[in-house]
Design a protein around this motif. Structure first.
Motif, short mmCIF file in Angstrom:
data_model
loop_
_atom_site.label_atom_id
_atom_site.label_comp_id
_atom_site.label_asym_id
_atom_site.label_seq_id
_atom_site.Cartn_x
_atom_site.Cartn_y
_atom_site.Cartn_z
N SER A 38 1.01 -1.21 -0.02
CA SER A 38 -0.06 -0.03 -0.12
C SER A 38 0.75 1.28 0.06
CB SER A 38 -1.13 -0.03 1.22
OG SER A 38 -1.86 -0.95 1.23
N VAL A 39 1.95 1.41 0.65
CA VAL A 39 2.78 2.12 0.78
C VAL A 39 3.55 2.51 -0.42
CG1 VAL A 39 4.95 3.39 1.93
CG2 VAL A 39 3.06 2.20 3.21
N LEU A 40 4.14 1.52 -1.07
CA LEU A 40 4.85 1.45 -2.39
C LEU A 40 3.84 1.85 -3.54
CD1 LEU A 40 7.13 -1.80 -2.13
CD2 LEU A 40 7.73 0.50 -1.92
N VAL A 59 0.52 -1.91 12.07
CA VAL A 59 1.79 -2.10 11.27
C VAL A 59 2.45 -0.85 10.99
CG1 VAL A 59 2.57 -3.29 9.35
CG2 VAL A 59 0.61 -4.18 10.29
N LEU A 60 3.66 -0.74 11.14
CA LEU A 60 4.55 0.44 10.88
C LEU A 60 5.68 0.03 10.18
CD1 LEU A 60 5.77 3.32 11.44
CD2 LEU A 60 6.73 2.33 13.40
N TRP A 61 5.95 0.65 8.92
CA TRP A 61 7.20 0.39 8.18
C TRP A 61 7.96 1.59 8.29
CZ3 TRP A 61 7.44 0.56 2.10
CH2 TRP A 61 8.74 -0.21 1.56
N ARG A 67 12.61 -1.62 8.85
CA ARG A 67 12.03 -2.60 9.28
C ARG A 67 10.47 -2.32 9.36
NH1 ARG A 67 15.78 -5.30 13.87
NH2 ARG A 67 17.50 -5.31 12.47
N VAL A 68 9.75 -3.52 9.57
CA VAL A 68 8.17 -3.76 9.54
C VAL A 68 7.93 -4.06 11.01
CG1 VAL A 68 6.19 -4.37 8.58
CG2 VAL A 68 8.06 -3.76 7.02
N TYR A 69 7.28 -3.37 11.40
CA TYR A 69 6.84 -3.61 12.91
C TYR A 69 5.41 -3.50 13.06
CZ TYR A 69 11.43 -1.91 14.23
OH TYR A 69 12.65 -1.75 14.21
#
Length: 84
Positions: A38-40, A59-61, A67-69
């Motif tokens: 979605s971010v990309l 979710v945090l990129w 890193r993805v948390y």
């Protein structure tokens, strides 16, 4: 299938099947992958609330370390014993 429901929220229709367990109510790997995709594609921000059948995950990129948390609740859904 992931559907954007706001700048900071997506609803992910992820059908996850775990070997030996069958279909599951949530998939952390799928949730994280949905956010990165979605971010990309410029659909959401880097921190997103993901709605899954089994509950909500955040979710945090991270821009800092790449890193993805993922955070969210964990619950016991089964308890059993096996004799070997």
């Amino acid at each position: 299938i992931a559907q954007k429901v706001g700048e900071e929220s997506i609803e992910a229709g992820i059908e996850a099947v775990e070997r030996g367990a069958g279909e599951t109510l949530a998939c952390g790997t799928g949730a994280c992958a949905s956010v990165v995709a979605s971010v990309l594609n410029d659909l959401t921000e880097r921190q997103v609330s993901v709605q899954l059948e089994g509950g909500e995950l955040t979710v945090l990129w991270s821009r800092e370390d790449g890193r993805v948390y993922m955070t969210g609740p964990a619950e016991t859904v089964y308890d059993g014993e096996i004799l070997i």
